[in-house]
Design a protein around this motif. Structure first.
Motif, mmCIF file in Angstrom:
data_model
loop_
_atom_site.group_PDB
_atom_site.id
_atom_site.type_symbol
_atom_site.label_atom_id
_atom_site.label_comp_id
_atom_site.label_asym_id
_atom_site.label_seq_id
_atom_site.Cartn_x
_atom_site.Cartn_y
_atom_site.Cartn_z
ATOM 1 N N THR A 297 0.809 -1.220 0.000
ATOM 2 C CA THR A 297 0.000 0.000 0.000
ATOM 3 C C THR A 297 0.840 1.268 0.000
ATOM 4 O O THR A 297 0.311 2.353 -0.275
ATOM 5 C CB THR A 297 -0.935 0.029 1.225
ATOM 6 O OG1 THR A 297 -0.162 0.134 2.431
ATOM 7 C CG2 THR A 297 -1.793 -1.224 1.274
ATOM 8 N N MET A 298 2.126 1.161 0.297
ATOM 9 C CA MET A 298 2.958 2.354 0.401
ATOM 10 C C MET A 298 3.133 3.076 -0.930
ATOM 11 O O MET A 298 3.529 4.246 -0.957
ATOM 12 C CB MET A 298 4.327 1.994 0.976
ATOM 13 C CG MET A 298 4.319 1.681 2.467
ATOM 14 S SD MET A 298 3.812 3.075 3.527
ATOM 15 C CE MET A 298 2.070 2.691 3.808
ATOM 16 N N THR A 299 2.845 2.407 -2.032
ATOM 17 C CA THR A 299 2.987 3.057 -3.336
ATOM 18 C C THR A 299 1.790 3.936 -3.685
ATOM 19 O O THR A 299 1.837 4.666 -4.670
ATOM 20 C CB THR A 299 3.181 2.006 -4.443
ATOM 21 O OG1 THR A 299 2.058 1.114 -4.459
ATOM 22 C CG2 THR A 299 4.465 1.211 -4.210
ATOM 23 N N PHE A 300 0.691 3.854 -2.875
ATOM 24 C CA PHE A 300 -0.487 4.662 -3.212
ATOM 25 C C PHE A 300 -1.205 5.237 -1.988
ATOM 26 O O PHE A 300 -2.072 6.106 -2.141
ATOM 27 C CB PHE A 300 -1.490 3.827 -4.017
ATOM 28 C CG PHE A 300 -2.124 2.694 -3.246
ATOM 29 C CD1 PHE A 300 -3.252 2.909 -2.460
ATOM 30 C CD2 PHE A 300 -1.588 1.410 -3.306
ATOM 31 C CE1 PHE A 300 -3.832 1.869 -1.746
ATOM 32 C CE2 PHE A 300 -2.165 0.365 -2.596
ATOM 33 C CZ PHE A 300 -3.290 0.596 -1.809
ATOM 34 N N ALA A 301 -0.885 4.764 -0.806
ATOM 35 C CA ALA A 301 -1.650 5.146 0.387
ATOM 36 C C ALA A 301 -1.639 6.654 0.598
ATOM 37 O O ALA A 301 -0.599 7.308 0.532
ATOM 38 C CB ALA A 301 -1.098 4.439 1.621
ATOM 39 N N ASP A 302 -2.819 7.213 0.882
ATOM 40 C CA ASP A 302 -2.992 8.637 1.167
ATOM 41 C C ASP A 302 -3.793 8.726 2.462
ATOM 42 O O ASP A 302 -4.997 8.474 2.487
ATOM 43 C CB ASP A 302 -3.744 9.318 0.032
ATOM 44 C CG ASP A 302 -3.917 10.815 0.253
ATOM 45 O OD1 ASP A 302 -3.608 11.297 1.356
ATOM 46 O OD2 ASP A 302 -4.365 11.506 -0.688
ATOM 47 N N CYS A 303 -3.111 9.074 3.549
ATOM 48 C CA CYS A 303 -3.773 9.060 4.847
ATOM 49 C C CYS A 303 -4.841 10.135 4.982
ATOM 50 O O CYS A 303 -5.693 10.049 5.875
ATOM 51 C CB CYS A 303 -2.744 9.172 5.963
ATOM 52 S SG CYS A 303 -1.924 7.573 6.293
ATOM 53 N N ALA A 304 -4.848 11.126 4.094
ATOM 54 C CA ALA A 304 -5.945 12.091 4.086
ATOM 55 C C ALA A 304 -7.244 11.417 3.660
ATOM 56 O O ALA A 304 -8.334 11.839 4.055
ATOM 57 C CB ALA A 304 -5.611 13.254 3.151
ATOM 58 N N LYS A 305 -7.128 10.368 2.829
ATOM 59 C CA LYS A 305 -8.304 9.599 2.404
ATOM 60 C C LYS A 305 -8.581 8.436 3.362
ATOM 61 O O LYS A 305 -9.731 8.082 3.601
ATOM 62 C CB LYS A 305 -8.102 9.063 0.991
ATOM 63 C CG LYS A 305 -7.940 10.133 -0.067
ATOM 64 C CD LYS A 305 -7.696 9.499 -1.435
ATOM 65 C CE LYS A 305 -7.508 10.569 -2.505
ATOM 66 N NZ LYS A 305 -7.223 9.964 -3.836
ATOM 67 N N ILE A 306 -7.531 7.847 3.891
ATOM 68 C CA ILE A 306 -7.685 6.676 4.754
ATOM 69 C C ILE A 306 -8.233 7.073 6.125
ATOM 70 O O ILE A 306 -9.063 6.381 6.702
ATOM 71 C CB ILE A 306 -6.335 5.947 4.922
ATOM 72 C CG1 ILE A 306 -5.799 5.494 3.569
ATOM 73 C CG2 ILE A 306 -6.470 4.752 5.860
ATOM 74 C CD1 ILE A 306 -4.368 4.985 3.619
ATOM 75 N N ARG A 307 -7.762 8.184 6.660
ATOM 76 C CA ARG A 307 -8.144 8.655 7.987
ATOM 77 C C ARG A 307 -7.978 7.543 9.027
ATOM 78 O O ARG A 307 -8.937 7.101 9.669
ATOM 79 C CB ARG A 307 -9.581 9.172 7.985
ATOM 80 C CG ARG A 307 -9.790 10.364 7.072
ATOM 81 C CD ARG A 307 -11.212 10.840 7.097
ATOM 82 N NE ARG A 307 -11.420 11.968 6.208
ATOM 83 C CZ ARG A 307 -12.617 12.564 6.007
ATOM 84 N NH1 ARG A 307 -13.680 12.109 6.652
ATOM 85 N NH2 ARG A 307 -12.713 13.569 5.168
#
Length: 471
Positions: A230-240
């Motif tokens: 997931t590190m190639t696409f993860a966006d914690c602003a979306k994941i929360r």
């Protein structure tokens, strides 16, 4: 004997050439190839006979344990070269059993016999070759007869269980095998026999693993691997993510390949200490990321899987595979590490840095598996050909409508192709979906794709008009 030789003359000639090539490989290198750190973790498990806590289940280490009394990694390589010949022989015999003539069955076994990727796997202390051998063995048993007997189903289930205990990516193949039996309306006793021999070893192993590591599982790295994916696409602003998962969000480290996040000391998970101690936490983060960004996840998996079909093989950072398929020459050093010293002391005192040996290595370096048959487009063609078996299930040809027996035979032959085809696609995609792409991980799918393509083409034979068979 004369009849046997004349019936299988072409394959026997090809097999003899492949055996000679393997002898040349053995002469060209003074020992088996030992990779750091994979080879030595397998050897460590074989010596200690306890499950490793991280990536590798113990299936391949059991094989190494069986050969331990001989104290020779060169013997390991020799046995694996023999297994490579055995894989090709199973493919050939299965296709002959399903009605293909020798001249058509032999080419399906050729990639396993002559592709440099398989030869290099056979000569290395790595688990890949065992997975291929067990998977092809299970497919051969399941497709050997029109109706699968309970004993055959049990044997196939055991082989798939051992494949899963060698590499966990193979575990879902058990489900494919059971689905195949159900679609074929196989008696429930046969289905139960396969389920029991497949699932009981997995449960027993998970219990053994729990005794040593306190967790009922086959390995302790599934969460870490999926987190890295997931590190190639993860966006914690979306994941929360919740507060306890927030430290696993991507930081400023940007790497070329998902798998490198497992090892890079600056990656967010590794800043927490022992990465594998946080396996469950990493899995929770990965599931949250995939749930929040499913299209991004599928895009990354599709993009990396497509590398298998590239016209020119794509090099992968820090990987053991050689995309151009060449046999290397030189010296390969071993690190000064306790695992190396332990393997040398307890498994094979002759363990040393591998060196190429002249003049054999020079001859081998000139060997090139035909490039057009090695590249991604050829593999894509195999998969597309295997998928054509689905057409035989959907509708018979118009001229077959009056010949129900021939149409049924064609449909069954096309259905036979779907089992190895589905297994090939799964073994291709699963490593990418779980962690990353590597050309080495493509190899287990190729023999299955060859079997599927040959069976699919064979399904077209009954559809030919009788008049067309005459000159």
């Amino acid at each position: 004997m004369t009849t046997l030789t004349s019936t299988h003359r072409l394959f026997l000639v090809v097999l003899a050439l492949a055996a000679a090539l393997r002898v040349l490989v053995m002469l060209a290198y003074d020992t088996a190839q030992l990779y750091w750190y994979d080879s030595f973790t397998y050897l460590d498990t074989a010596l200690r006979m306890r499950p490793q806590g991280a990536f590798h289940p113990a299936g391949y280490s059991w094989f190494l344990w069986l050969l331990r009394p001989f104290h020779s990694v060169e013997l390991v390589a020799a046995v694996q070269h023999t297994m490579g010949l055995g894989i090709a022989t199973m493919i050939y015999l299965l296709l002959r059993r399903r009605g293909l003539p020798g001249w058509a069955a032999t080419p399906a076994a050729v990639p396993v016999l002559f592709d440099t990727g398989f030869l290099r796997l056979e000569h290395a202390v790595l688990s890949d070759l065992q997975v291929i051998f067990l998977t092809i063995g299970a497919i051969t048993v399941l497709l050997w007869r029109e109706r699968v007997a309970p004993g055959a189903a049990a044997a196939a289930g055991l082989m798939l269980a051992l494949a899963g205990l060698t590499r966990t990516a193979a575990v879902p193949l058990i489900g494919l095998g059971l689905l195949f039996l159900l679609v074929r309306r196989t008696p429930w006793r046969t289905v139960a026999a396969m389920a029991a021999t497949a699932l009981v070893p997995l449960v027993l192993y998970a219990g053994w693993y729990a005794q040593h590591h306190g967790r009922f599982a086959l390995s302790g790295s599934d969460g870490v691997a999926l987190w890295a994916r997931t590190m190639t696409f993860a966006d914690c602003a979306k994941i929360r993510p919740p507060e306890d998962l927030a430290p696993l969000c991507p930081n400023t480290v940007r790497l070329d390949a998902a798998s490198e996040y497992v090892w890079d000391p600056g990656a967010s998970l590794n800043l927490l200490g022992d990465r594998f101690a946080h396996n469950d936490r990493a899995r929770r983060f990965a599931v949250a990321a995939i749930t929040a960004q499913p299209l991004d996840y599928l895009r990354e998996v599709a993009k990396d899987t497509s590398l298998a079909f590239a016209w020119t093989p794509i090099a992968h950072p820090k990987r053991v595979s050689v995309p151009d398929g060449a046999f290397p020459t030189g010296v390969w050093s071993l690190p000064d590490h306790p695992l190396v010293a332990q393997a040398r002391a307890a498994y094979d005192p002759g363990i040393r840095a591998q060196r190429s040996v002249e003049p054999f290595a020079g001859l081998l370096a000139r060997y090139r598996w035909p490039w057009l048959l090695h590249g991604g487009p050829f593999f894509a063609l195999l998969l597309l050909t295997g998928l054509s078996g689905l057409a035989r299930l959907r509708r018979p040809a118009r001229h077959e409508a009056v010949d129900g027996a021939r149409a049924e035979a064609a449909a069954r032959a096309g259905g036979d192709a779907l089992l190895p085809w589905a297994a090939a696609v799964f073994l291709l995609v699963a490593p990418v979906a779980a962690l990353d792409f590597d050309h080495r991980y493509v190899l287990p799918a190729i023999p299955l794709a060859c079997v599927a393509a040959a069976l699919a083409l064979n399904s077209l034979r009954p559809s030919l008009p009788k008049a067309a068979k005459s000159p």
